[in-house]
Design a protein around this motif. Sequence first.
Motif, PDB file in Angstrom:
ATOM      1  N   ALA A   7     -16.957  61.603  18.112  1.00  0.00           N
ATOM      2  CA  ALA A   7     -16.394  62.650  18.980  1.00  0.00           C
ATOM      3  C   ALA A   7     -14.881  62.546  19.072  1.00  0.00           C
ATOM      4  O   ALA A   7     -14.164  63.552  19.035  1.00  0.00           O
ATOM      5  N   VAL A   8     -14.363  61.316  19.182  1.00  0.00           N
ATOM      6  CA  VAL A   8     -12.911  61.148  19.259  1.00  0.00           C
ATOM      7  C   VAL A   8     -12.244  61.576  17.968  1.00  0.00           C
ATOM      8  O   VAL A   8     -11.213  62.284  17.967  1.00  0.00           O
ATOM      9  N   ILE A   9     -12.807  61.159  16.827  1.00  0.00           N
ATOM     10  CA  ILE A   9     -12.205  61.540  15.540  1.00  0.00           C
ATOM     11  C   ILE A   9     -12.262  63.054  15.336  1.00  0.00           C
ATOM     12  O   ILE A   9     -11.300  63.683  14.892  1.00  0.00           O
ATOM     13  N   GLY A  10     -13.413  63.679  15.684  1.00  0.00           N
ATOM     14  CA  GLY A  10     -13.505  65.137  15.556  1.00  0.00           C
ATOM     15  C   GLY A  10     -12.519  65.856  16.461  1.00  0.00           C
ATOM     16  O   GLY A  10     -11.909  66.849  16.076  1.00  0.00           O
ATOM     17  N   GLY A  11     -12.368  65.347  17.697  1.00  0.00           N
ATOM     18  CA  GLY A  11     -11.394  65.958  18.591  1.00  0.00           C
ATOM     19  C   GLY A  11      -9.976  65.854  18.082  1.00  0.00           C
ATOM     20  O   GLY A  11      -9.190  66.800  18.202  1.00  0.00           O
ATOM     21  N   LEU A  12      -9.653  64.696  17.495  1.00  0.00           N
ATOM     22  CA  LEU A  12      -8.310  64.546  16.929  1.00  0.00           C
ATOM     23  C   LEU A  12      -8.098  65.504  15.761  1.00  0.00           C
ATOM     24  O   LEU A  12      -7.009  66.081  15.604  1.00  0.00           O
ATOM     25  N   ILE A  13      -9.124  65.677  14.935  1.00  0.00           N
ATOM     26  CA  ILE A  13      -8.993  66.594  13.794  1.00  0.00           C
ATOM     27  C   ILE A  13      -8.794  68.035  14.289  1.00  0.00           C
ATOM     28  O   ILE A  13      -7.927  68.776  13.803  1.00  0.00           O
ATOM     29  N   VAL A  14      -9.613  68.448  15.277  1.00  0.00           N
ATOM     30  CA  VAL A  14      -9.481  69.810  15.812  1.00  0.00           C
ATOM     31  C   VAL A  14      -8.125  70.009  16.474  1.00  0.00           C
ATOM     32  O   VAL A  14      -7.477  71.053  16.327  1.00  0.00           O
ATOM     33  N   LEU A  15      -7.656  68.986  17.209  1.00  0.00           N
ATOM     34  CA  LEU A  15      -6.353  69.088  17.859  1.00  0.00           C
ATOM     35  C   LEU A  15      -5.233  69.201  16.843  1.00  0.00           C
ATOM     36  O   LEU A  15      -4.289  70.000  17.017  1.00  0.00           O
ATOM     37  N   SER A  16      -5.313  68.446  15.771  1.00  0.00           N
ATOM     38  CA  SER A  16      -4.275  68.522  14.742  1.00  0.00           C
ATOM     39  C   SER A  16      -4.290  69.874  14.038  1.00  0.00           C
ATOM     40  O   SER A  16      -3.237  70.449  13.744  1.00  0.00           O
ATOM     41  N   MET A  17      -5.494  70.397  13.776  1.00  0.00           N
ATOM     42  CA  MET A  17      -5.574  71.724  13.132  1.00  0.00           C
ATOM     43  C   MET A  17      -5.058  72.810  14.066  1.00  0.00           C
ATOM     44  O   MET A  17      -4.367  73.738  13.638  1.00  0.00           O
TER      45      MET A  17
ATOM     46  N   ARG B 265      -1.531  75.200  13.395  1.00  0.00           N
ATOM     47  CA  ARG B 265      -1.685  76.612  13.046  1.00  0.00           C
ATOM     48  C   ARG B 265      -0.484  77.418  13.546  1.00  0.00           C
ATOM     49  O   ARG B 265       0.198  77.022  14.501  1.00  0.00           O
ATOM     50  N   SER B 266      -0.244  78.575  12.946  1.00  0.00           N
ATOM     51  CA  SER B 266       0.893  79.437  13.306  1.00  0.00           C
ATOM     52  C   SER B 266       0.497  80.364  14.453  1.00  0.00           C
ATOM     53  O   SER B 266      -0.621  80.901  14.475  1.00  0.00           O
ATOM     54  N   ASP B 267       1.411  80.544  15.382  1.00  0.00           N
ATOM     55  CA  ASP B 267       1.203  81.484  16.473  1.00  0.00           C
ATOM     56  C   ASP B 267       1.588  82.875  16.011  1.00  0.00           C
ATOM     57  O   ASP B 267       2.707  83.102  15.530  1.00  0.00           O
ATOM     58  N   TYR B 268       0.644  83.808  16.154  1.00  0.00           N
ATOM     59  CA  TYR B 268       0.890  85.182  15.733  1.00  0.00           C
ATOM     60  C   TYR B 268       1.331  86.008  16.940  1.00  0.00           C
ATOM     61  O   TYR B 268       0.786  85.856  18.042  1.00  0.00           O
ATOM     62  N   ALA B 269       2.295  86.876  16.696  1.00  0.00           N
ATOM     63  CA  ALA B 269       2.811  87.771  17.733  1.00  0.00           C
ATOM     64  C   ALA B 269       2.721  89.208  17.242  1.00  0.00           C
ATOM     65  O   ALA B 269       2.616  89.474  16.029  1.00  0.00           O
ATOM     66  N   LEU B 270       2.763  90.140  18.181  1.00  0.00           N
ATOM     67  CA  LEU B 270       2.611  91.558  17.847  1.00  0.00           C
ATOM     68  C   LEU B 270       3.858  92.072  17.134  1.00  0.00           C
ATOM     69  O   LEU B 270       4.971  91.950  17.648  1.00  0.00           O
TER      70      LEU B 270
END
Length: 526
Positions: A33-43, A47-52
């Motif tokens: 669970a910790v490793i998966g959470g770290l992977i999801v947090l890093s992804m 990621r790029s923030d999209y704006a209108l």
Amino acid sequence: MAQPLSQLGRQLSTVWKQLGANQRVSVVFAAIAVIGGLIVLSMWSSRSDYALLYGKLDDGEAARVIAALDDAKVPYRAGGGGSVYVPADKVHLMRMQLASKGIPKGDGVGFEIFDKPNFGISDFVQRANYLRALQGELARTIGQLDEVEAARVMIVMPENRLLTDNQQKTTASVFVRLRGNSELSASAVNSIRFLVANSVEGLKPGGVTVVDNRGTVLSGSEDEDSVAGLTGSQLASRRAIEQYLGQKAQGMLEKVLGPGQAVVRVAVEVNTETINRTEEKFDPDGQVARSNTTSEEDNNSTTANGGGVVGVAANAASQTNAAPAVATTTVSKHKTINNQYEINKSVSNILDSPGGLKRVSAAVFVASKFEGTGADRKAVPRTPEEMDKLRKIVQSALGLQLNDPTRKDEITLEEMPFNDAFPVDVAQQMQKQQTHEMWWEVGRNAGYVVLALGIVFIFLRMFKKAAAESESLIPPAAAANGNGKARTEEGVVTVEVLNRLIRENPANMNQAVRSWLSRGAGVPRN
């Protein structure tokens, strides 16, 4: 560096061997669970923030924007309602780049249609292009209003002819698509009409029709110069005056009596006539000397008279006895006085504009005073002095002239009990609801505290029970060898101690082994 790492590895291996099966499974799942959470947090953080970039585009404009983004190799996301999203750090750059290419163009064309030179076109085409450009610019301007999402303007202009036909007038129609459930106010509709009328030559505000996307005609259909148009404006003016005066008087009464304790309705008669009067008055008693002329005339005349008879004898020089001649002088004076007077005259030009108040009448109802509560609550009438004070307040607020026979203003003030059963019931229900919510909040918070204390109490009981069981299962004498040293290391029972405990009390050790296995206790070492 290698030695601390190897020592850490040996410690972890020792800890892993001391864990039971359930504890090892729990550690493995926690690590996953910790490793998966770290992977999801890093992804998520990478990621790029999209704006209108642009919103509420039609399909054609959205396609052109997406094609331009594909050519520039910029990632994008297409959303609903004609919206396009790009990375937040590229929004302003892409807007400037797309603006340089004329994307998006918006609804219709504007005066950019004349940017490219067009030689050899006819006057009809030139006039049509000008009309298209004017319509497009007006539509873009109207679309800047907060309530308007998009707009279209259609203008009809009569053709240029040698003989002017006054029957043909310039007209315009405006179609607006509103945002959501918003509505255009009357002032916004008038602003649109005046904006279009002042942008087109020969167009009046009455010739502009405004329609929304729900099919509602927002502008009045009557011409302002017609009888119907004048009647509508007069009624609107009268309604506004009545509303203003009523709110003014009711506001003063509610300050004295309390909110909802007075109702005021005002009716006015407004002067709608425009009268231009010229008055000329003469005052015979107020004479003013205009001119004074005085002329005098003096006449002097002398007449000679002889002493004898007229004839030959009188002219004879030799006659010595003749009488001498006598001269007569005549003096006459003539004086003429001419006085001219001007009669006092006053000329006044009076223009009575419409909008003046001819008569004002007010109907005022005030709530009766009540004493007591519940079944003992009863109405108490106000004294005549109090009613007179309230009447004077309304009279001063409305500016009534009760003693002027030309105005014939009147005011009706009555006191009566208001039907306040429904507000009282609503207030009681709201009070009960607030009390219920307050006690519910207090009970919920107290429940949380009790639950937390219960969990802590259960945890302490379990902890004390486990400690007591551990102390009862391993007596101090059995846990020592011949030299008096403990044979347990870090809570793990050795084989010698376990064999001795089995020989002393087989039943208790059988139950203890089952308890250890169920709790995931350490396995005895050889």
